[in-house]
Write a protein that holds these residues in place. Structure first.
Motif, PDB file in Angstrom:
ATOM      1  N   UNK A  38      13.162  29.145  20.951  1.00 32.32           N
ATOM      2  CA  UNK A  38      13.375  27.782  20.631  1.00 32.32           C
ATOM      3  C   UNK A  38      14.593  27.933  19.834  1.00 32.32           C
ATOM      4  N   UNK A  39      15.600  26.982  20.187  1.00 28.67           N
ATOM      5  CA  UNK A  39      16.831  26.698  19.537  1.00 28.67           C
ATOM      6  C   UNK A  39      16.684  26.152  18.117  1.00 28.67           C
ATOM      7  N   UNK A  40      15.304  25.583  17.970  1.00 26.22           N
ATOM      8  CA  UNK A  40      15.024  24.599  16.668  1.00 26.22           C
ATOM      9  C   UNK A  40      14.215  25.588  15.803  1.00 26.22           C
ATOM     10  N   UNK A  41      14.581  25.738  14.676  1.00 26.05           N
ATOM     11  CA  UNK A  41      13.966  26.727  13.747  1.00 26.05           C
ATOM     12  C   UNK A  41      12.652  25.932  13.086  1.00 26.05           C
ATOM     13  N   UNK A  42      12.733  24.438  13.010  1.00 26.41           N
ATOM     14  CA  UNK A  42      11.424  23.823  12.881  1.00 26.41           C
ATOM     15  C   UNK A  42      10.295  24.139  13.702  1.00 26.41           C
ATOM     16  N   UNK A  43      10.691  24.217  15.133  1.00 24.05           N
ATOM     17  CA  UNK A  43       9.491  24.572  16.005  1.00 24.05           C
ATOM     18  C   UNK A  43       9.003  25.989  15.762  1.00 24.05           C
ATOM     19  N   UNK A  44      10.013  26.906  15.701  1.00 25.25           N
ATOM     20  CA  UNK A  44       9.376  28.204  15.481  1.00 25.25           C
ATOM     21  C   UNK A  44       8.606  28.347  14.040  1.00 25.25           C
ATOM     22  N   UNK A  45       8.916  27.830  13.139  1.00 21.32           N
ATOM     23  CA  UNK A  45       8.064  27.772  11.767  1.00 21.32           C
ATOM     24  C   UNK A  45       6.766  27.157  12.119  1.00 21.32           C
ATOM     25  N   UNK A  46       6.685  25.825  12.980  1.00 22.01           N
ATOM     26  CA  UNK A  46       5.259  25.441  13.415  1.00 22.01           C
ATOM     27  C   UNK A  46       4.624  26.288  14.111  1.00 22.01           C
ATOM     28  N   UNK A  47       5.239  27.106  15.093  1.00 22.30           N
ATOM     29  CA  UNK A  47       4.467  28.222  15.723  1.00 22.30           C
ATOM     30  C   UNK A  47       3.937  29.357  14.856  1.00 22.30           C
ATOM     31  N   UNK A  74       3.153  28.693  11.764  1.00 28.89           N
ATOM     32  CA  UNK A  74       1.893  28.122  11.029  1.00 28.89           C
ATOM     33  C   UNK A  74       0.832  27.673  11.839  1.00 28.89           C
ATOM     34  N   UNK A  75       0.883  27.381  13.101  1.00 28.90           N
ATOM     35  CA  UNK A  75      -0.217  27.036  13.961  1.00 28.90           C
ATOM     36  C   UNK A  75      -0.808  28.553  14.235  1.00 28.90           C
ATOM     37  N   UNK A  76      -0.431  29.486  14.397  1.00 28.41           N
ATOM     38  CA  UNK A  76      -1.027  30.792  14.553  1.00 28.41           C
ATOM     39  C   UNK A  76      -1.696  31.407  13.471  1.00 28.41           C
ATOM     40  N   UNK A  77      -1.531  30.773  12.317  1.00 30.10           N
ATOM     41  CA  UNK A  77      -2.058  31.322  11.259  1.00 30.10           C
ATOM     42  C   UNK A  77      -1.343  32.304  10.505  1.00 30.10           C
ATOM     43  N   UNK A  78      -0.300  32.637  10.958  1.00 26.31           N
ATOM     44  CA  UNK A  78       0.746  33.315  10.232  1.00 26.31           C
ATOM     45  C   UNK A  78       1.325  33.167   8.808  1.00 26.31           C
ATOM     46  N   UNK A  79       1.590  31.868   8.744  1.00 27.69           N
ATOM     47  CA  UNK A  79       2.353  31.336   7.639  1.00 27.69           C
ATOM     48  C   UNK A  79       1.554  29.858   7.245  1.00 27.69           C
ATOM     49  N   UNK A  80       1.395  29.797   6.027  1.00 24.04           N
ATOM     50  CA  UNK A  80       0.854  28.415   5.547  1.00 24.04           C
ATOM     51  C   UNK A  80       2.243  27.467   5.532  1.00 24.04           C
ATOM     52  N   UNK A  81       2.058  26.530   6.516  1.00 22.10           N
ATOM     53  CA  UNK A  81       2.891  25.400   6.399  1.00 22.10           C
ATOM     54  C   UNK A  81       3.456  24.854   5.110  1.00 22.10           C
ATOM     55  N   UNK A 110       5.513  18.774   6.702  1.00 21.34           N
ATOM     56  CA  UNK A 110       5.740  17.235   7.070  1.00 21.34           C
ATOM     57  C   UNK A 110       5.677  17.015   8.475  1.00 21.34           C
ATOM     58  N   UNK A 111       6.165  17.941   9.306  1.00 24.70           N
ATOM     59  CA  UNK A 111       6.560  17.651  10.801  1.00 24.70           C
ATOM     60  C   UNK A 111       5.058  18.062  11.257  1.00 24.70           C
ATOM     61  N   UNK A 112       4.288  18.729  10.751  1.00 21.57           N
ATOM     62  CA  UNK A 112       2.785  18.867  11.525  1.00 21.57           C
ATOM     63  C   UNK A 112       1.979  18.000  10.731  1.00 21.57           C
ATOM     64  N   UNK A 113       2.269  17.068   9.955  1.00 20.41           N
ATOM     65  CA  UNK A 113       1.284  15.982   9.545  1.00 20.41           C
ATOM     66  C   UNK A 113       0.414  16.494   8.381  1.00 20.41           C
ATOM     67  N   UNK A 114       0.792  17.560   7.822  1.00 22.06           N
ATOM     68  CA  UNK A 114      -0.173  18.156   6.657  1.00 22.06           C
ATOM     69  C   UNK A 114       0.424  17.747   5.376  1.00 22.06           C
TER      70      UNK A 114
END
Length: 188
Positions: A160-169, A171-178, A184-188
């Motif tokens: 990804x060229x978009x850092x937000x997408x990488x951070x979301x990945x 978070x979704x993997x359980x590696x980091x707490x969003x 906000x982008x993940x709607x949490x």
């Protein structure tokens, strides 16, 4: 794009790509390679594939790999949606493998895809294809999933060229707490 050592990658047409696949893919991928382009070689066969929705849509990136002016391989990618390009096929003759070409080609492709405005680059590979998986992971691709299809076990990578997408990945993997913008982008 000059890759050094007499190697150059330059645009070719989709038909030139198909012709190169039909001519040298067995030398590149071997007799056990499951997918064969020759199945769609005639205009009638290509028309049928088009009718079934199999012809690439959107942007296509067809590049030929040349050594001292001779076509020895290719790279092919196609647009999946407005933000994503999928790296579909890369290969070159065995005599030119294991020379660091993929590691030199990959940053050039990523620069090209970024300049075209894509936010994501996806690719699918056999789980044992370390010649491609390792350079991609070093370049910043991350694992995005696994799948089994008629060709075997595969891994999906995403860049990804978009850092937000990488951070979301993460978070979704359980590696980091969003947190913050990612939450906000993940709607949490």
């Amino acid at each position: 794009m000059d890759l050094g050592g007499g190697y150059r990658i330059q645009p070719i047409t989709y038909q030139e790509y198909l012709d190169a696949c039909a001519r040298i893919e067995e030398q590149i991928f071997g007799e056990y390679f499951a997918f064969r382009w020759q199945e769609a070689r005639t205009p009638e066969q290509q028309q049928r594939i088009t009718e079934l929705g199999g012809t690439p849509k959107g942007i296509q990136v067809c590049l030929g790999l040349f050594f001292e002016g001779e076509l020895i391989g290719w790279h092919y990618s196609e647009q999946a949606d407005e933000q994503t390009i999928v790296m579909k096929d890369t290969g070159w003759l065995p005599a030119h493998q294991n020379r660091g070409l993929y590691s030199r080609l990959l940053p050039e492709l990523l620069r090209l895809f970024g300049s075209m405005g894509f936010e994501l680059v996806k690719s699918y590979h056999r789980m044992t294809n370390n010649q491609v998986l390792i350079p991609k992971m070093r370049a910043g691709f991350v694992l995005n999933g696994f799948m089994v299809d008629s060709y075997g076990n595969n891994v999906q990578l995403v860049y990804t060229f978009n850092q937000d997408y990488l951070e979301a990945l993460h978070a979704r993997s359980g590696y980091r707490t969003p947190r913050g913008r990612t939450a906000k982008l993940l709607g949490l």
